[in-house]
Design an enzyme around this catalytic site. Structure first.
Site, mmCIF file in Angstrom:
data_model
loop_
_atom_site.group_PDB
_atom_site.id
_atom_site.type_symbol
_atom_site.label_atom_id
_atom_site.label_comp_id
_atom_site.label_asym_id
_atom_site.label_seq_id
_atom_site.Cartn_x
_atom_site.Cartn_y
_atom_site.Cartn_z
ATOM 1 N N HIS A 57 0.832 -1.204 0.000
ATOM 2 C CA HIS A 57 0.000 0.000 0.000
ATOM 3 C C HIS A 57 0.868 1.256 0.000
ATOM 4 O O HIS A 57 0.537 2.254 -0.638
ATOM 5 C CB HIS A 57 -0.913 0.012 1.226
ATOM 6 C CG HIS A 57 -1.917 -1.103 1.258
ATOM 7 N ND1 HIS A 57 -1.773 -2.203 2.067
ATOM 8 C CD2 HIS A 57 -3.067 -1.298 0.566
ATOM 9 C CE1 HIS A 57 -2.794 -3.020 1.897
ATOM 10 N NE2 HIS A 57 -3.588 -2.499 0.984
ATOM 11 N N GLN B 105 -18.211 -7.510 -1.264
ATOM 12 C CA GLN B 105 -17.309 -8.313 -2.089
ATOM 13 C C GLN B 105 -16.891 -9.613 -1.405
ATOM 14 O O GLN B 105 -16.071 -10.361 -1.932
ATOM 15 C CB GLN B 105 -16.078 -7.506 -2.487
ATOM 16 C CG GLN B 105 -15.113 -7.144 -1.373
ATOM 17 C CD GLN B 105 -14.049 -6.184 -1.844
ATOM 18 O OE1 GLN B 105 -14.315 -5.011 -2.147
ATOM 19 N NE2 GLN B 105 -12.810 -6.658 -1.921
#
Length: 311
Positions: free
Chosen positions: A37, A61
């Site tokens: 990230h 999801q």
């Protein structure tokens, strides 16, 4: 660095930046941030004036028996990583902020979402692109940054942006790996030391196929089997497939265009994904093309020797 928990407060802040013409970069995440990230954030900080990071574990999801409830969370640590990485704004909504009572609308992906993870996680990419569409509408970024490790997700999102004219540039950042080649993932925290050691066979297999490709092997079946031979330590090899890097269509014969070798496997109870790109070198120029290039170079050299001409 400022943190926002509501759409309204974030929008009010961003309204102050938009008239100034500042370039807004966006890194959507589910938190439990790691060096992968940080690489996404670094790309945004380098390319954009403002970097927004969202931290939201998106329930739509996840399948019924997946790891929504135990998905790792470490919000204080995430804030510190964002602060030291140069993030401007953090958006940390709760589920009711993104999916308020009465929410009914979803975005349906097309064929690019059907193979690979789409075949094993029904509804997963519908949830991904629905929340990504919402986040794009909320943040209105110029550029959004995603990691190559989620290769199919990147392809699905690029298709989404093209099809719905969302006007966001999608940048894919190479996978960040441990020194031994193991791809970074928030779910790596699930692995025991023994399982982590076994899981190394995934990247080892991918790199073996990549090395064979670089050495001249082009047969797709041979490349897949080269990788598979190194992956025997996993508990379940869910898929290992060679796909066109642009369309995700299967490559049954020779690899003559950029391709992605993608894998999903279970090590213990942890599902891991990874991939490597296989890119053929540019085709050799014909004698005629070489002659044209040589002629163009000579013309430029001659013009340079003569100096600029006045108009």
């Amino acid at each position: 660095m400022q943190t926002f928990r509501t759409i309204k407060s974030l929008d009010q802040c961003l309204k102050g930046y938009r008239p100034a013409g500042l370039r807004v970069g966006f890194v959507p995440t589910m938190g439990f941030l790691h060096e992968g990230h940080r690489a996404l954030i670094a790309e945004s900080v380098a390319r954009c004036d403002i970097t927004v990071v969202s931290i939201f574990v998106n329930p739509t999801q996840f399948g019924p028996h997946e790891d929504l409830e135990r998905y790792p969370r470490a919000l204080e640590r995430d804030h510190e990583l964002c602060r030291t990485a140069g993030v401007s704004l953090i958006f940390v909504p709760n589920a009711s902020e993104i999916y308020p009572p009465g929410f009914q609308t979803s975005v349906e992906p097309g064929p690019v979402a059907e193979p690979l993870c789409g075949a094993f996680r029904p509804g997963h990419f519908r949830g991904v692109i629905t929340v990504v569409t919402k986040l794009f509408n909320i943040v209105q970024p110029d550029v959004a940054f995603f990691g190559q490790k989620d290769f199919q997700q990147c392809a699905v999102i690029r298709q989404l942006v093209r099809d719905l004219n969302l006007g966001v540039e999608i940048v894919t950042v190479p996978t960040v790996r441990e020194p031994d080649g193991f791809a970074l993932s928030s779910r790596n925290s699930y692995l025991s030391a023994a399982d982590r050691e076994r899981a190394r066979c995934l990247s080892r297999g991918l790199f073996a196929a990549q090395a064979a490709f670089q050495a001249g092997e082009r047969d797709s079946r041979t490349l897949v089997e080269t990788a598979r031979a190194q992956m025997m330590e996993v508990d379940c090899l869910q898929y290992l497939e060679l796909r066109d890097a642009g369309t995700l269509e299967a490559i049954p014969g020779l690899v003559e265009q950029p391709a992605a070798l993608c894998v999903a496997a279970y090590v213990g109870a942890t599902r891991l994904i990874d991939n490597v790109l296989l890119t053929p070198p540019p085709a050799a120029l014909s004698d005629h093309e070489l002659e044209l290039v040589s002629h163009a170079i000579n013309r430029q050299a001659t013009a340079g020797a003569e100096g600029p001409r006045s108009s």
